[in-house]
Structure formats: structure tokens, C-alpha cells
Scaffold this motif. Structure first.
Motif, PDB file in Angstrom:
ATOM      1  N   ILE A   1       0.867  -1.181   0.000  1.00 36.60           N
ATOM      2  CA  ILE A   1       0.000   0.000   0.000  1.00 36.60           C
ATOM      3  C   ILE A   1       0.903   1.229   0.000  1.00 36.60           C
ATOM      4  N   HIS A   2       0.789   2.022  -1.046  1.00 37.62           N
ATOM      5  CA  HIS A   2       1.611   3.221  -1.184  1.00 37.62           C
ATOM      6  C   HIS A   2       1.066   4.336  -0.289  1.00 37.62           C
ATOM      7  N   THR A   3       1.973   5.028   0.361  1.00 37.96           N
ATOM      8  CA  THR A   3       1.583   6.116   1.273  1.00 37.96           C
ATOM      9  C   THR A   3       2.308   7.417   0.937  1.00 37.96           C
TER      10      THR A   3
ATOM     11  N   THR B   1      -6.140   6.978 -12.154  1.00 37.91           N
ATOM     12  CA  THR B   1      -5.287   6.053 -11.410  1.00 37.91           C
ATOM     13  C   THR B   1      -5.374   6.325  -9.912  1.00 37.91           C
ATOM     14  N   ALA B   2      -5.015   5.308  -9.150  1.00 33.79           N
ATOM     15  CA  ALA B   2      -4.969   5.459  -7.696  1.00 33.79           C
ATOM     16  C   ALA B   2      -3.944   6.528  -7.321  1.00 33.79           C
ATOM     17  N   ARG B   3      -2.800   6.480  -7.958  1.00 38.52           N
ATOM     18  CA  ARG B   3      -1.752   7.472  -7.681  1.00 38.52           C
ATOM     19  C   ARG B   3      -2.237   8.879  -8.024  1.00 38.52           C
TER      20      ARG B   3
ATOM     21  N   ALA C   1     -11.100   9.923   0.777  1.00 41.05           N
ATOM     22  CA  ALA C   1     -11.281   8.484   0.973  1.00 41.05           C
ATOM     23  C   ALA C   1     -10.013   7.968   1.624  1.00 41.05           C
ATOM     24  N   HIS C   2     -10.133   6.872   2.312  1.00 41.57           N
ATOM     25  CA  HIS C   2      -8.946   6.288   2.922  1.00 41.57           C
ATOM     26  C   HIS C   2      -8.019   5.685   1.870  1.00 41.57           C
ATOM     27  N   PHE C   3      -8.613   4.999   0.876  1.00 43.71           N
ATOM     28  CA  PHE C   3      -7.829   4.277  -0.120  1.00 43.71           C
ATOM     29  C   PHE C   3      -8.352   4.531  -1.527  1.00 43.71           C
ATOM     30  N   PHE C   4      -7.426   4.509  -2.492  1.00 44.74           N
ATOM     31  CA  PHE C   4      -7.749   4.522  -3.918  1.00 44.74           C
ATOM     32  C   PHE C   4      -7.144   3.260  -4.516  1.00 44.74           C
TER      33      PHE C   4
ATOM     34  N   VAL D   1      -2.640   0.038  -4.774  1.00 44.88           N
ATOM     35  CA  VAL D   1      -3.441   0.748  -3.784  1.00 44.88           C
ATOM     36  C   VAL D   1      -2.631   1.906  -3.213  1.00 44.88           C
ATOM     37  N   TYR D   2      -3.285   3.053  -3.066  1.00 41.23           N
ATOM     38  CA  TYR D   2      -2.705   4.218  -2.398  1.00 41.23           C
ATOM     39  C   TYR D   2      -3.565   4.573  -1.204  1.00 41.23           C
ATOM     40  N   LYS D   3      -2.918   4.737  -0.052  1.00 42.15           N
ATOM     41  CA  LYS D   3      -3.620   5.220   1.141  1.00 42.15           C
ATOM     42  C   LYS D   3      -3.520   6.726   1.139  1.00 42.15           C
ATOM     43  N   SER D   4      -4.668   7.379   1.308  1.00 40.86           N
ATOM     44  CA  SER D   4      -4.709   8.835   1.310  1.00 40.86           C
ATOM     45  C   SER D   4      -4.936   9.378   2.711  1.00 40.86           C
TER      46      SER D   4
END
Length: 170
Positions: free
Chosen positions: A3-5, A35-37, A52-55, A61-64
Motif C-alpha cells: 500500500i503506497h503512502t 489512477t490510484a496514484r 477516501a482512505h484508499f484509492f 493501492v494508495y492510502k490517502s
């Protein structure tokens, strides 16, 4: 699952702290090929008052928003006369918001199969971590009546995603 942060959301787009996590709410971005990024970068650089918490997309997956904080993703009012079974039960403060990056063709919005698989893996991990039962993995539609996620509306109670989840959990 990695999970990218790299791109945390702008602090003006969410609230610090939360209540216990009881629900996972699935959304879609209503874009064509985003894209999630790209979404994580957008919410990091802009003040938009939502989050949102995640894309999730087909690449990962990216955690926002940190899970310990409240993302503003499932709204506070009913927007149609359909859906909204969980209105008043599922709120931003007791749920995690997961946005699926979408595509669009002449038939409407859809998700790449790999996006669904990545979402299922992420959601299964979140379910286990927070003790969320599969019945509490819901669509935005189930909270406010908003037509989201569009593709999952055609699948009663998001059964397409729930089928993926059941396969991942085995």
C-alpha cells in the motif's frame, strides 16, 4: 499487498480521529481511466472537503487518509428514494472509504478485473484487521442512495465484489 503512502491527503480534507470501524464503504471515482496514484496526488495537493482512505486501480493501492482518522466519503444526507438502507448507521466516523478507479465506454462505467481483485484483497485485509463482517461491506448507494458505485448497483448488494472477497478469504 503493498500500500503506497507517498501522498497523504491534505489535512483540510478529513478529520483527525474517529470512532470504531464497523463498515467499509465502496465508491467509484466516476472517471475514465484515472489512477490510484493520480487521485492520491490530487487529494494531497488540493483542498476539496472530501476524501477516501484508499484509492485502488489495476496497478495497486494508495492510502490517502490514515485509518485512525475520519475520511469524508459517505455523505450526511439521503440523495434519492432508493438505497440508503444503512443511512444513520454507517457514517464517515465509523467506516473506511475505498474508491475504485473506473473506466467508461458507451455502456457506462466499469472496472478492470485487476482493480476488482486488488480491491478484494485490500478489503479482505481491512475486514480481518477490524473485524468487519461481509454484510458490512457496502456501497455508497447503501448509505445515501447515491448511484455509486455505478457498476456494482447492477449487482444486488454489491455481490460481484462480495464474490471476489469470498474467493480471497479462502
Amino acid at each position: 499487498m503493498e500500500i503506497h503512502t507517498d501522498f497523504p491527503a491534505n489535512a483540510a480534507n478529513y478529520k483527525k480521529g474517529r470512532r470504531g470501524i464497523k463498515y467499509i464503504v465502496v465508491h467509484y471515482t466516476a472517471n475514465n481511466g484515472d489512477t490510484a496514484r493520480g487521485n492520491a496526488v490530487y487529494f494531497a495537493k488540493n483542498t476539496v472537503g472530501t476524501s477516501a482512505h484508499f484509492f485502488v486501480d489495476e496497478n495497486g493501492v494508495y492510502k490517502s487518509v490514515p485509518e485512525k482518522d475520519t475520511a469524508w466519503h459517505c455523505g450526511g444526507k439521503i440523495v434519492s428514494d432508493r438505497g440508503h438502507t444503512f443511512f444513520g448507521k454507517c457514517t464517515n466516523s465509523c467506516s473506511i472509504g475505498v474508491e475504485l478507479c473506473s473506466r467508461k465506454n458507451k455502456s457506462g462505467y466499469y472496472f478492470v478485473n485487476r482493480t476488482m481483485k486488488n480491491a478484494a484483497v485490500l478489503i479482505a485485509e481491512l475486514m480481518k484487521r477490524y473485524g468487519v463482517p461481509i454484510e458490512n461491506v457496502i456501497r455508497h448507494f447503501d448509505v445515501t442512495g447515491k448511484t455509486a458505485p455505478h457498476r456494482l448497483l447492477k449487482m444486488r448488494y454489491g455481490n460481484g465484489l462480495k464474490t471476489c472477497l469470498k474467493k480471497v478469504k479462502k
